[in-house]
Write a protein that holds these residues in place. Structure first.
Motif, PDB file in Angstrom:
ATOM      1  N   ARG A  63      13.589 -12.831 -20.609  1.00 18.11           N
ATOM      2  CA  ARG A  63      12.772 -12.274 -21.698  1.00 18.11           C
ATOM      3  C   ARG A  63      12.462 -10.790 -21.496  1.00 18.11           C
ATOM      4  NH1 ARG A  63      14.632 -16.234 -24.514  1.00 18.11           N
ATOM      5  NH2 ARG A  63      14.676 -18.012 -23.085  1.00 18.11           N
ATOM      6  N   MET A  64      12.216 -10.372 -20.256  1.00 18.18           N
ATOM      7  CA  MET A  64      11.879  -8.971 -20.016  1.00 18.18           C
ATOM      8  C   MET A  64      13.106  -8.070 -19.885  1.00 18.18           C
ATOM      9  SD  MET A  64       8.518  -8.620 -19.881  1.00 18.18           S
ATOM     10  CE  MET A  64       8.443  -9.768 -21.249  1.00 18.18           C
ATOM     11  N   GLY A  65      14.284  -8.660 -19.620  1.00 16.54           N
ATOM     12  CA  GLY A  65      15.473  -7.853 -19.419  1.00 16.54           C
ATOM     13  C   GLY A  65      16.590  -8.149 -20.395  1.00 16.54           C
ATOM     14  N   LEU A  66      17.125  -9.376 -20.325  1.00 19.96           N
ATOM     15  CA  LEU A  66      18.303  -9.710 -21.135  1.00 19.96           C
ATOM     16  C   LEU A  66      18.011  -9.667 -22.632  1.00 19.96           C
ATOM     17  CD1 LEU A  66      21.263 -10.662 -21.011  1.00 19.96           C
ATOM     18  CD2 LEU A  66      20.401 -13.019 -21.061  1.00 19.96           C
ATOM     19  N   VAL A  67      16.870 -10.208 -23.047  1.00 22.50           N
ATOM     20  CA  VAL A  67      16.551 -10.273 -24.477  1.00 22.50           C
ATOM     21  C   VAL A  67      16.499  -8.886 -25.116  1.00 22.50           C
ATOM     22  CG1 VAL A  67      14.716 -10.824 -26.125  1.00 22.50           C
ATOM     23  CG2 VAL A  67      15.472 -12.542 -24.485  1.00 22.50           C
ATOM     24  N   PRO A  68      15.675  -7.933 -24.622  1.00 22.66           N
ATOM     25  CA  PRO A  68      15.666  -6.611 -25.270  1.00 22.66           C
ATOM     26  C   PRO A  68      17.002  -5.879 -25.131  1.00 22.66           C
ATOM     27  CG  PRO A  68      14.339  -6.595 -23.268  1.00 22.66           C
ATOM     28  CD  PRO A  68      14.667  -8.015 -23.542  1.00 22.66           C
ATOM     29  N   ALA A  69      17.753  -6.136 -24.047  1.00 19.27           N
ATOM     30  CA  ALA A  69      19.049  -5.478 -23.891  1.00 19.27           C
ATOM     31  C   ALA A  69      20.024  -5.941 -24.965  1.00 19.27           C
ATOM     32  CB  ALA A  69      19.617  -5.761 -22.500  1.00 19.27           C
ATOM     33  N   VAL A  70      20.065  -7.235 -25.219  1.00 20.92           N
ATOM     34  CA  VAL A  70      20.953  -7.771 -26.257  1.00 20.92           C
ATOM     35  C   VAL A  70      20.497  -7.311 -27.631  1.00 20.92           C
ATOM     36  CG1 VAL A  70      21.788  -9.878 -27.365  1.00 20.92           C
ATOM     37  CG2 VAL A  70      21.639  -9.761 -24.878  1.00 20.92           C
ATOM     38  N   MET A  71      19.189  -7.306 -27.875  1.00 16.80           N
ATOM     39  CA  MET A  71      18.680  -6.855 -29.171  1.00 16.80           C
ATOM     40  C   MET A  71      19.007  -5.387 -29.410  1.00 16.80           C
ATOM     41  SD  MET A  71      15.039  -8.855 -29.513  1.00 16.80           S
ATOM     42  CE  MET A  71      14.877  -8.408 -31.240  1.00 16.80           C
ATOM     43  N   ALA A  72      18.942  -4.586 -28.362  1.00 20.13           N
ATOM     44  CA  ALA A  72      19.287  -3.168 -28.506  1.00 20.13           C
ATOM     45  C   ALA A  72      20.765  -3.000 -28.824  1.00 20.13           C
ATOM     46  CB  ALA A  72      18.931  -2.416 -27.226  1.00 20.13           C
ATOM     47  N   THR A  73      21.588  -3.901 -28.325  1.00 21.59           N
ATOM     48  CA  THR A  73      23.024  -3.830 -28.598  1.00 21.59           C
ATOM     49  C   THR A  73      23.325  -4.063 -30.081  1.00 21.59           C
ATOM     50  OG1 THR A  73      23.505  -4.625 -26.360  1.00 21.59           O
ATOM     51  CG2 THR A  73      25.271  -4.797 -27.989  1.00 21.59           C
ATOM     52  N   PHE A  74      22.571  -4.962 -30.700  1.00 20.18           N
ATOM     53  CA  PHE A  74      22.804  -5.280 -32.114  1.00 20.18           C
ATOM     54  C   PHE A  74      22.005  -4.386 -33.061  1.00 20.18           C
ATOM     55  CE2 PHE A  74      24.268  -9.210 -30.166  1.00 20.18           C
ATOM     56  CZ  PHE A  74      25.376  -9.532 -30.931  1.00 20.18           C
ATOM     57  N   GLY A  75      20.898  -3.835 -32.582  1.00 14.20           N
ATOM     58  CA  GLY A  75      20.078  -2.997 -33.459  1.00 14.20           C
ATOM     59  C   GLY A  75      19.445  -3.805 -34.572  1.00 14.20           C
ATOM     60  N   ASP A  76      19.361  -3.236 -35.787  1.00 13.54           N
ATOM     61  CA  ASP A  76      18.733  -3.926 -36.918  1.00 13.54           C
ATOM     62  C   ASP A  76      19.525  -5.153 -37.358  1.00 13.54           C
ATOM     63  OD1 ASP A  76      16.664  -2.173 -36.934  1.00 13.54           O
ATOM     64  OD2 ASP A  76      17.383  -0.989 -38.643  1.00 13.54           O
ATOM     65  N   LYS A  77      20.801  -5.235 -36.975  1.00 10.99           N
ATOM     66  CA  LYS A  77      21.610  -6.395 -37.354  1.00 10.99           C
ATOM     67  C   LYS A  77      21.108  -7.676 -36.699  1.00 10.99           C
ATOM     68  CE  LYS A  77      25.859  -3.725 -38.088  1.00 10.99           C
ATOM     69  NZ  LYS A  77      27.267  -3.515 -37.638  1.00 10.99           N
ATOM     70  N   VAL A  78      20.260  -7.535 -35.675  1.00 11.47           N
ATOM     71  CA  VAL A  78      19.738  -8.716 -35.005  1.00 11.47           C
ATOM     72  C   VAL A  78      18.897  -9.572 -35.953  1.00 11.47           C
ATOM     73  CG1 VAL A  78      17.544  -7.781 -34.174  1.00 11.47           C
ATOM     74  CG2 VAL A  78      18.776  -9.459 -32.787  1.00 11.47           C
ATOM     75  N   TRP A  79      18.370  -8.950 -37.043  1.00 10.97           N
ATOM     76  CA  TRP A  79      17.537  -9.679 -38.006  1.00 10.97           C
ATOM     77  C   TRP A  79      18.349 -10.151 -39.216  1.00 10.97           C
ATOM     78  CZ3 TRP A  79      13.677 -10.607 -35.157  1.00 10.97           C
ATOM     79  CH2 TRP A  79      13.144  -9.631 -34.306  1.00 10.97           C
ATOM     80  N   TRP A  80      19.659 -10.067 -39.127  1.00  4.02           N
ATOM     81  CA  TRP A  80      20.503 -10.457 -40.266  1.00  4.02           C
ATOM     82  C   TRP A  80      20.482 -11.961 -40.492  1.00  4.02           C
ATOM     83  CZ3 TRP A  80      25.078 -13.429 -40.188  1.00  4.02           C
ATOM     84  CH2 TRP A  80      25.741 -13.506 -41.430  1.00  4.02           C
ATOM     85  N   LEU A  81      20.410 -12.320 -41.772  1.00  5.64           N
ATOM     86  CA  LEU A  81      20.458 -13.725 -42.174  1.00  5.64           C
ATOM     87  C   LEU A  81      21.222 -13.803 -43.488  1.00  5.64           C
ATOM     88  CD1 LEU A  81      19.292 -16.518 -41.233  1.00  5.64           C
ATOM     89  CD2 LEU A  81      17.457 -16.160 -42.890  1.00  5.64           C
ATOM     90  N   PRO A  82      22.224 -14.662 -43.582  1.00  5.26           N
ATOM     91  CA  PRO A  82      22.973 -14.767 -44.842  1.00  5.26           C
ATOM     92  C   PRO A  82      22.047 -15.052 -46.018  1.00  5.26           C
ATOM     93  CG  PRO A  82      24.046 -16.023 -43.099  1.00  5.26           C
ATOM     94  CD  PRO A  82      22.727 -15.588 -42.553  1.00  5.26           C
ATOM     95  N   ARG A  83      22.391 -14.521 -47.186  1.00  4.41           N
ATOM     96  CA  ARG A  83      21.508 -14.664 -48.344  1.00  4.41           C
ATOM     97  C   ARG A  83      21.266 -16.119 -48.713  1.00  4.41           C
ATOM     98  NH1 ARG A  83      23.404  -9.900 -52.621  1.00  4.41           N
ATOM     99  NH2 ARG A  83      22.848  -8.122 -51.260  1.00  4.41           N
ATOM    100  N   TRP A  84      22.327 -16.924 -48.671  1.00  8.07           N
ATOM    101  CA  TRP A  84      22.160 -18.328 -49.046  1.00  8.07           C
ATOM    102  C   TRP A  84      21.228 -19.048 -48.077  1.00  8.07           C
ATOM    103  CZ3 TRP A  84      23.424 -22.171 -45.641  1.00  8.07           C
ATOM    104  CH2 TRP A  84      24.258 -21.815 -44.550  1.00  8.07           C
ATOM    105  N   LEU A  85      21.272 -18.659 -46.791  1.00  5.61           N
ATOM    106  CA  LEU A  85      20.389 -19.266 -45.797  1.00  5.61           C
ATOM    107  C   LEU A  85      18.982 -18.702 -45.920  1.00  5.61           C
ATOM    108  CD1 LEU A  85      20.398 -21.310 -43.506  1.00  5.61           C
ATOM    109  CD2 LEU A  85      21.003 -19.459 -41.930  1.00  5.61           C
ATOM    110  N   ASP A  86      18.891 -17.442 -46.290  1.00 10.34           N
ATOM    111  CA  ASP A  86      17.590 -16.809 -46.469  1.00 10.34           C
ATOM    112  C   ASP A  86      16.788 -17.495 -47.570  1.00 10.34           C
ATOM    113  OD1 ASP A  86      15.736 -14.536 -45.912  1.00 10.34           O
ATOM    114  OD2 ASP A  86      16.153 -14.126 -48.022  1.00 10.34           O
ATOM    115  N   ARG A  87      17.496 -17.968 -48.616  1.00 13.23           N
ATOM    116  CA  ARG A  87      16.812 -18.670 -49.711  1.00 13.23           C
ATOM    117  C   ARG A  87      16.340 -20.049 -49.288  1.00 13.23           C
ATOM    118  NH1 ARG A  87      21.176 -16.289 -52.682  1.00 13.23           N
ATOM    119  NH2 ARG A  87      22.332 -18.249 -52.503  1.00 13.23           N
ATOM    120  N   ILE A  88      17.037 -20.666 -48.342  1.00 14.11           N
ATOM    121  CA  ILE A  88      16.703 -22.030 -47.921  1.00 14.11           C
ATOM    122  C   ILE A  88      15.589 -22.053 -46.886  1.00 14.11           C
ATOM    123  CG2 ILE A  88      17.612 -24.099 -46.795  1.00 14.11           C
ATOM    124  CD1 ILE A  88      20.349 -23.390 -47.907  1.00 14.11           C
TER     125      ILE A  88
END
Length: 766
Positions: free
Chosen positions: A718-743
């Motif tokens: 949580r203190m190392g791997l998680v923020p490192a992976v999130m930094a790799t993806f940037g804002d795309k880490v919060w991506w959710l397909p539209r059809w799934l977002d509606r559900i």
């Protein structure tokens, strides 16, 4: 959810005594129920659906005397001396006869009478006269006045005698006072005859309790709370609510223990988990209230409501993940494990409810004193400290060297997981008990005098496949002879047949110990329908006894473990998808959890099975890992890991929703949540570490695995791997397909809707 909890928090703060009295009534009801029903706890760990349990149930119906548990006591003379001298023989014989007079203990004379009622004279003669073929063993019966003492054998050098006897019921059903009476009866020999008396582990049921090491863990937790919250009052509230939560949860389980089968380990597991989550959940809410007061200038009342509405939402879903993970054990279908999970889950549930109701009520009593005058005067400096300091440097370093962090974390944890390939599961017993314990000394004396297999006798039954065929003396003799020719068999003795003559029972002593792989292989080979004995005599062989039960338990739990991990992975993906409305976050969190759990079991194997650093952790001999430990630890660690995931990543998502993007949202969210998450992890490590140094090896292994697991997951994942992976993806880490977002429903864990509503109305109490 956040709006509902906001109103609940403000109501509890405004009317504290209504909530406090409500919880006092609950405590009163529990205490009254315990007073009426008493506390009923057993050490039974019954595995339904196993071959050994099936045979035990069958014997209980057809030959009850053979289905009870077995007790044993070792008598040992001083070095170079013998037991079979006149003075000692008389005392030993008297003590043994006194044991046979106790309740729940089968007298051999009564046992013989039962056999004579259920078997023909010819079969009875075979049962008494037929012994194992081959060379004579290096021991024999203990003789007094030319007659053998029933149930006792003497080593060839006369230095050690083994007294074995049957109970009328299984070990788990024997009252404690009966076991105490047996031990008291034989212990008199130590003073009167200079004989060392060593009761075996079968006479010493599992008892667990709180020791000084757990108290030290709580003291460490109190220090961390004070350093984090900066106030004795604020630090005391999480401890108080956690202790009350554990008391209500475990007390409630004790209150209904007369109606359910609750094991002694269940309460200790609930204590371990309940203390950890209870302290952490209260810490999250109190810390959020203080930050709202110091950083935004809110009143304690308004800050308490918002803290329960925001941090309380995270507490609710974090607690829900722990409860779901624990209740997931129910699908395995093992009774005692299900009860352990239910008691622990109920305790977690109580702690969540207390954090959302009783805690804000107590905050109402404390009022504005939750923040000292000094803290208020320095609130600007404190706010600046939150935005900078160690957390700022750490998260910026993780982001800058994110690929190095990812690769090094994966490599280190993968290396730590290597010992899993050789992990052996079982039930730790006398063979791995500390050298200064009576159980271990008894085990060693038996092994030296008679062979290690005498510590784990097996019960073998033979049933003709043809219903018209009955067991004859000749058939029993032939089976005994052939059993003795099987590899790893030291001694076989026929015990008798059932009343209908279609089930024969034998006592079989292996050459190897109860937890050895060779003994497990022997059990499996005897059960195989294609064995020479089964084919030659057209019979089905079954194996049971304490050793076989443990072997079956370990095998079934090992088989169930992959299924449980699969359930955990699926639950993790679904819950985190709902909480964070993202695809990458659940996958990242689940992979991180799998890394941490594999490394945890690898390190646990190296310590307890290979014996690494055994003196540091207070045990003398390595042995198998507790068979149900991986399932328990996986469920608990999953829930607690998701606690950190929810509190840390929800803070990053909150920052993202409020306008920060890219690396800024990760940095801002990390700095806001890392301090309290680190404090929570340190508290959990301290609480669980307190159980490592208890005398009970079962609690020791569970406590160690939870301690190292929390440490790895919190500080590596949580203190190392998680923020490192999130930094790799940037804002795309919060991506959710539209059809799934509606559900997917918007659970508003971050309380964004609540804050927007309050800001629009400009709600502020003065």
């Amino acid at each position: 959810m956040s709006t509902l909890l906001y109103r609940l928090g403000k109501s509890a703060y405004r009317k504290p005594w209504q909530f406090i009295i409500g919880w006092l009534v609950v405590i009163g009801i529990i205490v009254s129920m315990i007073g009426v029903n008493g506390i009923h706890v057993s050490s039974e760990m019954k595995i339904e659906g196993t071959e050994s349990q099936r045979i035990l149930d069958q014997l209980a119906k057809e030959l009850p005397a053979a289905s009870g548990g077995q007790g044993s006591v070792v008598f040992q003379a001083p070095d170079q001396e013998r037991l079979d001298i006149e003075a000692r023989l008389a005392l030993i014989s008297k003590a043994i006869l006194d044991v046979y007079k106790l309740d729940y203990v089968i007298n051999p004379a009564d046992y013989a009478a039962q056999l004579s009622e259920s078997a023909s004279a010819d079969t009875q003669a075979a049962a008494k006269g037929q012994t194992a073929t081959g060379s004579m063993p290096p021991y024999g019966p203990l003789m007094v006045n030319g007659a053998p003492v029933p149930g006792v054998i003497l080593s060839s050098d006369g230095n050690v005698a083994l007294f074995q006897f049957q109970f009328t019921v299984q070990q788990s059903s024997i009252p404690q006072d009966v076991l105490d009476n047996v031990i008291d009866t034989v212990n008199g020999l130590e003073k009167s005859a200079g004989i060392t008396v060593l009761p075996s582990e079968t006479l010493q049921p599992t008892t667990v309790g709180v020791s000084s090491t757990e108290i030290i863990g709580l003291i460490v937790a109190a220090v961390v709370l004070f350093m984090t919250l900066g106030s004795m009052i604020a630090a005391g509230l999480p401890l108080l609510t956690a202790i009350l939560g554990v008391g209500v949860g475990i007390g409630g389980a004790f209150a209904v223990s007369s109606f359910v089968n609750m094991t002694s380990v269940s309460s200790m597991l609930a204590l371990m988990v309940g203390l950890a989550v209870g302290i952490d959940y209260a810490l999250f809410i109190v810390n959020r209230q203080r930050r709202l007061i110091l950083d935004q200038g809110l009143t304690a009342h308004e800050a308490a409501g918002r803290a329960v509405g925001t941090a309380g939402s995270a507490v609710f879903f974090a607690g829900l993940t722990v409860i779901i993970a624990l209740c997931g054990m129910l699908v395995i279908g093992i009774g005692f494990l299900s009860m352990m999970a239910l008691v622990a889950a109920a305790t977690v549930f109580v702690n969540v409810i207390i954090a959302l109701t009783l805690l804000p009520a107590l905050l109402g009593l404390v009022g504005e004193r939750i923040c000292s005058r000094k803290a208020r005067e320095n609130q600007g400096e404190q706010g600046k400290a939150v935005r900078g300091g160690v957390a700022d440097g750490w998260i910026k370093g993780v982001i800058k060297y994110r690929w190095l962090v990812i690769l090094s974390t994966v490599i280190v944890l993968a290396a730590a997981a290597i010992p899993i390939a050789n992990m052996e599961m079982g039930i730790p017993g006398a063979a791995s008990a500390n050298l200064d314990t009576t159980a271990r000394q008894s085990y060693n004396a038996v092994s030296k005098g008679f062979g290690e297999g005498f510590n784990g006798p097996l019960v073998v039954i033979a049933e003709p496949n043809d219903p018209s065929v009955k067991v004859t003396p000749e058939l029993m003799g032939q089976i005994v002879r052939d059993l003795h020719s099987v590899d790893n068999v030291a001694l076989v003795t026929p015990l008798g047949v059932n009343q209908t003559g279609d089930l024969a029972i034998f006592n079989l002593i292996p050459k190897t110990g109860p937890t050895d792989i060779e003994t497990s292989d022997l059990v499996q080979s005897l059960r195989a329908p294609e064995t020479n004995i089964a084919k030659a005599y057209n019979v089905t062989l079954g194996v049971t006894g304490f050793t076989a039960v443990n072997i079956d338990m370990s095998a079934k739990l090992s088989d169930a473990f992959p299924l449980y991990v699969g359930i955990i992975v699926i639950l993790s993906l679904i819950i985190l998808l709902l909480v964070f409305r993202s695809l990458i976050v659940p996958i990242k969190a689940t992979v991180g959890f799998l890394l941490s759990i594999l490394a945890t079991f690898g390190i646990t194997t190296a310590v307890f099975q290979w014996g690494w650093l055994h003196t540091v952790f207070g045990f003398d001999t390595a042995g198998p890992l507790l068979s149900f430990m991986p399932i328990l630890v996986t469920g608990i660690l999953y829930g607690l890991a998701m606690d950190y995931q929810v509190f840390l990543v929800s803070s990053m998502r909150e920052s993202y929703i409020h306008g920060h993007h890219g690396m800024d949202s990760i940095i801002d969210g990390y700095k806001q949540a890392s301090r309290v998450v680190v404090a929570a992890a340190v508290i959990m490590v301290a609480v669980f570490a307190g159980f490592i140094f208890t005398k009970d090896i079962i609690i020791k292994q569970i406590g160690f695995a939870l301690t190292i697991g929390i440490f790895i997951d919190a500080f590596f994942i949580r203190m190392g791997l998680v923020p490192a992976v999130m930094a790799t993806f940037g804002d795309k880490v919060w991506w959710l397909p539209r059809w799934l977002d509606r559900i997917v429903p918007n659970l508003d864990v971050e309380g964004d809707k609540l804050i927007a509503k309050l800001n629009n109305k400009d709600v502020r109490e003065h």
